[in-house]
Write a protein that holds these residues in place. Structure first.
Motif, mmCIF file in Angstrom:
data_model
loop_
_atom_site.group_PDB
_atom_site.id
_atom_site.type_symbol
_atom_site.label_atom_id
_atom_site.label_comp_id
_atom_site.label_asym_id
_atom_site.label_seq_id
_atom_site.Cartn_x
_atom_site.Cartn_y
_atom_site.Cartn_z
ATOM 1 N N UNK A 135 0.818 -1.215 0.000
ATOM 2 C CA UNK A 135 0.000 0.000 0.000
ATOM 3 C C UNK A 135 0.846 1.257 0.000
ATOM 4 N N UNK A 136 0.164 2.427 -0.187
ATOM 5 C CA UNK A 136 0.753 3.740 0.135
ATOM 6 C C UNK A 136 1.817 4.185 -0.859
ATOM 7 N N UNK A 137 1.961 3.486 -1.987
ATOM 8 C CA UNK A 137 3.068 3.811 -2.898
ATOM 9 C C UNK A 137 2.696 3.636 -4.350
ATOM 10 N N UNK A 138 3.441 4.321 -5.196
ATOM 11 C CA UNK A 138 3.234 4.187 -6.628
ATOM 12 C C UNK A 138 4.484 4.626 -7.353
ATOM 13 N N UNK A 139 4.319 4.864 -8.654
ATOM 14 C CA UNK A 139 5.457 5.342 -9.429
ATOM 15 C C UNK A 139 4.981 6.565 -10.213
ATOM 16 N N UNK A 140 5.820 7.603 -10.240
ATOM 17 C CA UNK A 140 5.412 8.842 -10.903
ATOM 18 C C UNK A 140 5.414 8.656 -12.409
ATOM 19 N N UNK A 141 4.349 9.139 -13.039
ATOM 20 C CA UNK A 141 4.191 8.989 -14.487
ATOM 21 C C UNK A 141 5.342 9.653 -15.243
ATOM 22 N N UNK A 142 5.732 10.863 -14.802
ATOM 23 C CA UNK A 142 6.755 11.589 -15.562
ATOM 24 C C UNK A 142 8.183 11.245 -15.135
ATOM 25 N N UNK A 143 8.475 11.314 -13.833
ATOM 26 C CA UNK A 143 9.879 11.103 -13.411
ATOM 27 C C UNK A 143 10.240 9.627 -13.270
ATOM 28 N N UNK A 144 9.224 8.761 -13.190
ATOM 29 C CA UNK A 144 9.424 7.311 -12.967
ATOM 30 C C UNK A 144 10.018 7.020 -11.585
ATOM 31 N N UNK A 145 10.009 8.027 -10.699
ATOM 32 C CA UNK A 145 10.500 7.787 -9.346
ATOM 33 C C UNK A 145 9.392 7.162 -8.495
ATOM 34 N N UNK A 146 9.834 6.508 -7.422
ATOM 35 C CA UNK A 146 8.879 5.900 -6.494
ATOM 36 C C UNK A 146 8.301 7.002 -5.609
ATOM 37 N N UNK A 147 6.984 6.956 -5.410
ATOM 38 C CA UNK A 147 6.305 8.000 -4.632
ATOM 39 C C UNK A 147 5.511 7.371 -3.484
ATOM 40 N N UNK A 148 5.138 8.201 -2.511
ATOM 41 C CA UNK A 148 4.167 7.749 -1.506
ATOM 42 C C UNK A 148 2.949 8.673 -1.529
ATOM 43 N N UNK A 149 1.834 8.147 -1.023
ATOM 44 C CA UNK A 149 0.543 8.826 -1.181
ATOM 45 C C UNK A 149 0.140 9.647 0.040
#
Ligand code: ADP
Ligand code: ASP
Ligand code: MG
Length: 423
Positions: A135-149
């Motif tokens: 949970x709580x995470x994804x990947x940014x569409x533009x930078x392709x970096x890992x993100x949290x929500x």
């Protein structure tokens, strides 16, 4: 075959024993013939511990690296849960948010889900496996970096996946039996709501009832997806978050559905602001440019003699020092007298759709505050909510007083808190 998404919060997977208990519960759902997708949070207080660790090596950790660190918490629990399920003889495959197709914006620490492409989850399901998603995470569409929500964001992962997979329901398993008329940790006589509308739940979540992440409720409303909030420690029916209240039922007719409180905000007061057009716009534009979200705003009537006024606003305490220095920089340009910062405030919100058609709610609320000796410092309202700011030390007493004043107390104690530190 039905498809169900089940989300387990940190307190439900706090240790190895809890993970095995949750695994057994998931296995039972699978064996009852459903396709099961599980979203899991980090174990216990792992996220807080990782944040502490980051702060020990750097006072202002870089957003990209902090997200990379925090997402590790969910990766630990997803893998352990998959192992525990396979030990019960069922196939389970774990996926990071990125592998599960959770595509987000690139704002580290509070990214928004913009797309869900759950191809690998669908494949796993088609092959008869249980899919476990961090949970709580994804990947940014533009930078392709890992993100949290954002804190509590696993709820949003679950609802976003449930919507993308067209699930029948999203079950949110936590450490209380559902959504209560107030936080069971501070009101032992709180009542469990059988159901609550998206509209009311949005206001509750936005006002600090952290049982559901705000974005998850917005998402569920957009897709008209029912959420069932329930305990992973009991088999009781929980609370349904749905579009409309079902007919009948005593709680459903209550004027007030719930009371939320929030101790995480601070107040900034700008003293002696020249009362002329454009000044407020200048201040709040600077704050908005820094991406700081503000909550309540109050402006006093200006004193006739001086033409000066005071402007107060509340914001998340975590943004307090940043916002103060942004406003400070405007002092020369605007010419206000001083800034006061107060981090000892608390907020209390009364929420209920019945408010629309019942006059007198505000009067009753304020009378209850008066008899509890609680001084009201700020007020804001929506159609179905009244919020006040008071001293932080008074918040719990204020919630209890309002709960009793609006007849919300349960006859029998039903508010059990099964675990978790409530941080
Ligand atoms: P999880 O770890 O499962 O995500 P959270 O700690 O985020 O759990 O949310 C559950 C907690 O929310 C409960 O332990 C309770 O203290 C708190 N809470 C606040 N307001 C409410 C409410 N109105 N009803 C139920 N729980 C609430
Ligand atoms: N582990 C994250 C947090 O503690 C996300 C979540 O639990 O929903 O905020
Ligand atoms: Mg939570």
């Amino acid at each position: 075959m039905g498809l169900i998404v089940q989300k387990f919060g940190g307190s439900s997977v706090a240790d190895a024993e809890s993970i095995k208990r949750v695994a057994a519960r998931i296995a039972a759902s699978k064996r009852s013939g459903q396709q099961v997708v599980v979203v899991v949070s980090a174990m216990g207080d792992t996220t807080d511990e990782l944040i502490d660790l980051a702060n020990q090596v750097s006072p202002m950790p870089n957003g990209r690296e902090l997200d990379m660190l925090l997402t590790a918490g969910e990766r630990i629990s997803m893998a352990l849960l998959a192992m525990a399920i396979s030990n019960l003889g069922l196939e389970a495959r774990s996926f990071t948010g990125s592998q599960a197709g959770i595509i987000t914006t690139s704002t580290h620490g509070r990214a928004r889900v913009i797309d869900v492409t759950p191809g690998r989850i669908q494949e796993a399901l088609a092959e008869g496996a249980i899919a476990i998603v961090a949970g709580f995470q994804g990947v940014a569409q533009d930078t392709k970096d890992i993100t949290t929500l954002g804190r509590g964001g696993s709820d949003t992962t679950a609802v976003a996946l449930a919507a993308a997979l067209d699930a029948d329901v999203c079950e949110i398993y936590t450490d209380v039996d559902g959504v209560f008329s107030a936080d069971p940790r501070i009101v032992p006589t709180a009542r469990k709501l059988k159901s609550v509308t998206y509209e009311e739940m949005l206001e509750l979540a936005a006002s600090g009832a952290k049982v559901l992440h705000l974005r998850c409720v917005e998402y569920a409303r957009r897709f008209n997806l029912p959420i069932h909030v329930r305990s992973s420690f009991s088999n009781l029916e929980g609370t349904w978050v749905v579009k409309d209240q079902p007919e009948g039922g005593s709680m459903e007719q209550a004027i007030i559905s719930g009371i939320a409180h929030d101790k995480s905000e601070a107040k900034i007061t700008i003293v002696g602001v020249p009362d002329r057009a454009g000044v407020a716009a200048r201040i709040f534009q600077a704050i908005a440019d820094a991406d700081v979200n503000i909550d309540m705003i109050v402006q006093n009537v200006s004193a006739a003699a001086t033409g000066l006024t005071d402007i107060s606003f509340t914001l998340p305490r975590t943004e307090g020092s940043r916002a103060t220095s942004i406003v400070q920089k405007l002092q020369g340009e605007i010419g206000f007298q001083s800034i006061q910062y107060d981090d000892q405030i608390g907020k209390l919100s009364l929420i209920g759709a019945g408010m629309r058609s019942h006059p007198g709610v505000t009067a009753n609320f304020f009378a209850a505050m008066a008899s509890a000796g609680v001084n009201i410092e700020m007020i804001s309202t929506s159609e179905i909510r009244i919020s006040i700011v008071c001293r932080q030390a008074d918040v719990e007493r204020a919630v209890q007083a309002a709960h009793t004043a609006f007849d919300l107390d349960a006859d029998q104690i039903e508010a059990v808190v099964y675990g978790g530190s409530g941080i």
